[in-house]
Design a protein around this motif. Structure first.
Motif, PDB file in Angstrom:
ATOM      1  N   GLY A  25       0.823  -1.205   0.000  1.00 14.86           N
ATOM      2  CA  GLY A  25       0.000   0.000   0.000  1.00 14.86           C
ATOM      3  C   GLY A  25       0.853   1.249   0.000  1.00 14.86           C
ATOM      4  O   GLY A  25       2.079   1.201   0.026  1.00 14.86           O
ATOM      5  N   LYS A  26       0.192   2.389  -0.050  1.00 21.25           N
ATOM      6  CA  LYS A  26       0.895   3.662  -0.030  1.00 21.25           C
ATOM      7  C   LYS A  26       1.490   3.900   1.354  1.00 21.25           C
ATOM      8  O   LYS A  26       1.063   3.312   2.346  1.00 21.25           O
ATOM      9  CB  LYS A  26      -0.049   4.790  -0.409  1.00 21.25           C
ATOM     10  N   ASN A  28       1.165   6.254   3.345  1.00 22.54           N
ATOM     11  CA  ASN A  28       0.270   6.864   4.325  1.00 22.54           C
ATOM     12  C   ASN A  28      -1.055   6.114   4.476  1.00 22.54           C
ATOM     13  O   ASN A  28      -2.063   6.680   4.857  1.00 22.54           O
ATOM     14  CB  ASN A  28       0.017   8.331   3.980  1.00 22.54           C
ATOM     15  N   GLU A  29      -1.055   4.812   4.169  1.00 26.59           N
ATOM     16  CA  GLU A  29      -2.229   3.964   4.352  1.00 26.59           C
ATOM     17  C   GLU A  29      -1.916   2.869   5.360  1.00 26.59           C
ATOM     18  O   GLU A  29      -0.900   2.188   5.239  1.00 26.59           O
ATOM     19  CB  GLU A  29      -2.630   3.290   3.035  1.00 26.59           C
ATOM     20  N   CYS A  30      -2.798   2.680   6.327  1.00 28.09           N
ATOM     21  CA  CYS A  30      -2.587   1.619   7.319  1.00 28.09           C
ATOM     22  C   CYS A  30      -2.864   0.255   6.669  1.00 28.09           C
ATOM     23  O   CYS A  30      -3.579   0.173   5.665  1.00 28.09           O
ATOM     24  CB  CYS A  30      -3.473   1.830   8.542  1.00 28.09           C
ATOM     25  N   PRO A  31      -2.301  -0.809   7.232  1.00 29.73           N
ATOM     26  CA  PRO A  31      -2.499  -2.139   6.626  1.00 29.73           C
ATOM     27  C   PRO A  31      -3.965  -2.552   6.533  1.00 29.73           C
ATOM     28  O   PRO A  31      -4.373  -3.180   5.550  1.00 29.73           O
ATOM     29  CB  PRO A  31      -1.737  -3.075   7.566  1.00 29.73           C
ATOM     30  N   ASP A  32      -4.773  -2.186   7.522  1.00 28.90           N
ATOM     31  CA  ASP A  32      -6.192  -2.558   7.488  1.00 28.90           C
ATOM     32  C   ASP A  32      -6.911  -1.913   6.304  1.00 28.90           C
ATOM     33  O   ASP A  32      -7.712  -2.554   5.626  1.00 28.90           O
ATOM     34  CB  ASP A  32      -6.873  -2.158   8.799  1.00 28.90           C
ATOM     35  N   CYS A  33      -6.625  -0.642   6.044  1.00 32.06           N
ATOM     36  CA  CYS A  33      -7.256   0.049   4.919  1.00 32.06           C
ATOM     37  C   CYS A  33      -6.756  -0.488   3.578  1.00 32.06           C
ATOM     38  O   CYS A  33      -7.519  -0.561   2.616  1.00 32.06           O
ATOM     39  CB  CYS A  33      -7.018   1.559   5.018  1.00 32.06           C
ATOM     40  N   VAL A  34      -5.482  -0.859   3.510  1.00 35.20           N
ATOM     41  CA  VAL A  34      -4.948  -1.434   2.276  1.00 35.20           C
ATOM     42  C   VAL A  34      -5.693  -2.722   1.942  1.00 35.20           C
ATOM     43  O   VAL A  34      -6.096  -2.940   0.795  1.00 35.20           O
ATOM     44  CB  VAL A  34      -3.429  -1.706   2.399  1.00 35.20           C
ATOM     45  N   GLU A  36      -8.733  -3.698   3.194  1.00 36.40           N
ATOM     46  CA  GLU A  36     -10.170  -3.438   3.036  1.00 36.40           C
ATOM     47  C   GLU A  36     -10.475  -2.737   1.713  1.00 36.40           C
ATOM     48  O   GLU A  36     -11.419  -3.104   1.006  1.00 36.40           O
ATOM     49  CB  GLU A  36     -10.671  -2.575   4.193  1.00 36.40           C
ATOM     50  N   LEU A  37      -9.688  -1.737   1.349  1.00 34.37           N
ATOM     51  CA  LEU A  37      -9.943  -0.957   0.137  1.00 34.37           C
ATOM     52  C   LEU A  37      -9.246  -1.531  -1.095  1.00 34.37           C
ATOM     53  O   LEU A  37      -9.453  -1.050  -2.206  1.00 34.37           O
ATOM     54  CB  LEU A  37      -9.498   0.497   0.348  1.00 34.37           C
ATOM     55  N   GLN A  38      -8.391  -2.541  -0.896  1.00 36.05           N
ATOM     56  CA  GLN A  38      -7.636  -3.193  -1.963  1.00 36.05           C
ATOM     57  C   GLN A  38      -6.888  -2.173  -2.828  1.00 36.05           C
ATOM     58  O   GLN A  38      -6.995  -2.158  -4.045  1.00 36.05           O
ATOM     59  CB  GLN A  38      -8.552  -4.052  -2.822  1.00 36.05           C
ATOM     60  N   THR A  39      -6.103  -1.334  -2.152  1.00 35.70           N
ATOM     61  CA  THR A  39      -5.361  -0.288  -2.852  1.00 35.70           C
ATOM     62  C   THR A  39      -3.970  -0.723  -3.285  1.00 35.70           C
ATOM     63  O   THR A  39      -3.298   0.024  -3.985  1.00 35.70           O
ATOM     64  CB  THR A  39      -5.233   0.968  -1.970  1.00 35.70           C
ATOM     65  N   GLU A  40      -3.537  -1.908  -2.881  1.00 36.45           N
ATOM     66  CA  GLU A  40      -2.198  -2.374  -3.260  1.00 36.45           C
ATOM     67  C   GLU A  40      -2.189  -2.747  -4.737  1.00 36.45           C
ATOM     68  O   GLU A  40      -3.031  -3.504  -5.207  1.00 36.45           O
ATOM     69  CB  GLU A  40      -1.781  -3.568  -2.415  1.00 36.45           C
ATOM     70  N   ILE A  41      -1.201  -2.231  -5.470  1.00 34.19           N
ATOM     71  CA  ILE A  41      -1.129  -2.496  -6.901  1.00 34.19           C
ATOM     72  C   ILE A  41       0.172  -3.202  -7.297  1.00 34.19           C
ATOM     73  O   ILE A  41       0.428  -3.407  -8.465  1.00 34.19           O
ATOM     74  CB  ILE A  41      -1.273  -1.195  -7.717  1.00 34.19           C
ATOM     75  N   LYS A  62       5.046 -14.507 -12.275  1.00 35.68           N
ATOM     76  CA  LYS A  62       4.158 -13.525 -11.649  1.00 35.68           C
ATOM     77  C   LYS A  62       2.923 -14.251 -11.141  1.00 35.68           C
ATOM     78  O   LYS A  62       2.321 -15.049 -11.866  1.00 35.68           O
ATOM     79  CB  LYS A  62       3.765 -12.445 -12.655  1.00 35.68           C
ATOM     80  N   PHE A  63       2.540 -13.978  -9.896  1.00 40.07           N
ATOM     81  CA  PHE A  63       1.409 -14.638  -9.253  1.00 40.07           C
ATOM     82  C   PHE A  63       0.293 -13.640  -8.985  1.00 40.07           C
ATOM     83  O   PHE A  63       0.520 -12.430  -8.923  1.00 40.07           O
ATOM     84  CB  PHE A  63       1.852 -15.281  -7.934  1.00 40.07           C
ATOM     85  N   ASP A  64      -0.917 -14.158  -8.780  1.00 44.47           N
ATOM     86  CA  ASP A  64      -2.070 -13.304  -8.500  1.00 44.47           C
ATOM     87  C   ASP A  64      -2.008 -12.695  -7.107  1.00 44.47           C
ATOM     88  O   ASP A  64      -2.507 -11.602  -6.885  1.00 44.47           O
ATOM     89  CB  ASP A  64      -3.372 -14.095  -8.648  1.00 44.47           C
ATOM     90  N   ASN A  65      -1.414 -13.429  -6.155  1.00 47.55           N
ATOM     91  CA  ASN A  65      -1.345 -12.916  -4.781  1.00 47.55           C
ATOM     92  C   ASN A  65      -0.160 -13.543  -4.044  1.00 47.55           C
ATOM     93  O   ASN A  65       0.467 -14.478  -4.531  1.00 47.55           O
ATOM     94  CB  ASN A  65      -2.656 -13.170  -4.025  1.00 47.55           C
ATOM     95  N   GLU A  66       0.115 -13.019  -2.881  1.00 51.50           N
ATOM     96  CA  GLU A  66       1.258 -13.458  -2.068  1.00 51.50           C
ATOM     97  C   GLU A  66       1.107 -14.909  -1.605  1.00 51.50           C
ATOM     98  O   GLU A  66       2.082 -15.660  -1.548  1.00 51.50           O
ATOM     99  CB  GLU A  66       1.389 -12.526  -0.861  1.00 51.50           C
ATOM    100  N   ASP A  67      -0.116 -15.308  -1.286  1.00 51.32           N
ATOM    101  CA  ASP A  67      -0.345 -16.680  -0.809  1.00 51.32           C
ATOM    102  C   ASP A  67      -0.020 -17.710  -1.892  1.00 51.32           C
ATOM    103  O   ASP A  67       0.590 -18.742  -1.618  1.00 51.32           O
ATOM    104  CB  ASP A  67      -1.789 -16.851  -0.331  1.00 51.32           C
ATOM    105  N   ASP A  68      -0.434 -17.437  -3.138  1.00 51.02           N
ATOM    106  CA  ASP A  68      -0.122 -18.346  -4.242  1.00 51.02           C
ATOM    107  C   ASP A  68       1.389 -18.424  -4.467  1.00 51.02           C
ATOM    108  O   ASP A  68       1.935 -19.493  -4.722  1.00 51.02           O
ATOM    109  CB  ASP A  68      -0.797 -17.885  -5.537  1.00 51.02           C
ATOM    110  N   ALA A  69       2.061 -17.287  -4.352  1.00 47.49           N
ATOM    111  CA  ALA A  69       3.510 -17.256  -4.556  1.00 47.49           C
ATOM    112  C   ALA A  69       4.225 -18.093  -3.502  1.00 47.49           C
ATOM    113  O   ALA A  69       5.145 -18.860  -3.811  1.00 47.49           O
ATOM    114  CB  ALA A  69       4.020 -15.819  -4.517  1.00 47.49           C
ATOM    115  N   GLU A  70       3.804 -17.983  -2.260  1.00 50.04           N
ATOM    116  CA  GLU A  70       4.430 -18.762  -1.193  1.00 50.04           C
ATOM    117  C   GLU A  70       4.123 -20.249  -1.328  1.00 50.04           C
ATOM    118  O   GLU A  70       4.982 -21.090  -1.078  1.00 50.04           O
ATOM    119  CB  GLU A  70       3.990 -18.244   0.178  1.00 50.04           C
ATOM    120  N   LEU A  71       2.900 -20.580  -1.727  1.00 55.70           N
ATOM    121  CA  LEU A  71       2.535 -21.986  -1.938  1.00 55.70           C
ATOM    122  C   LEU A  71       3.390 -22.593  -3.047  1.00 55.70           C
ATOM    123  O   LEU A  71       3.903 -23.709  -2.911  1.00 55.70           O
ATOM    124  CB  LEU A  71       1.053 -22.098  -2.283  1.00 55.70           C
TER     125      LEU A  71
END
Length: 111
Positions: A25-26, A28-34, A36-41, A62-71
């Motif tokens: 996230g940015k 100035n964005e807290c982890p919860d808002c990142v 919840e709002l899915q602002t991570e790009i 390249k993976f869709d998300n961090e969990d898939d990459a770790e798996l």
């Protein structure tokens, strides 16, 4: 501590926390808002290497998300090695190949 105030919820959060580093996230964005709002790009990319031939093959995936990459990485670590056939959970993970440096199977450059 490196504390910042979130622009969305105005909560104070630690910029150096493990959760913030994982979700991104940015600045100035807290982890919860990142989350919840899915602002991570950012794109989740991993490089894996095999021991094929005289030169190891390196693939950038390249993976869709961090969990898939770790798996995938855990499955790769379990099944990779000299002359091991890759099978198991890594085939169930969706990814896109970004780049590859293939190993050289030729002996002393002879074809």
């Amino acid at each position: 501590m490196n504390n910042k105030t979130c622009i969305h919820c105005e909560d104070i959060f630690n910029l150096d926390s493990q959760l913030k580093r994982r979700v991104g996230g940015k600045i100035n964005e807290c982890p919860d808002c990142v989350i919840e709002l899915q602002t991570e790009i950012k794109e989740t990319v991993r490089a894996v290497s095999s021991g094929d031939g005289k030169m190891a093959c390196i693939q950038i995936l390249k993976f869709d998300n961090e969990d898939d990459a770790e798996l995938y990485r855990k499955g790769w670590d379990q099944w990779s090695g000299w002359n091991n056939q890759r099978s198991g959970s890594i085939h169930d993970v969706s990814f896109t190949k970004v780049g590859e440096n293939a190993g050289n199977g030729n002996h002393k450059g002879k074809i």
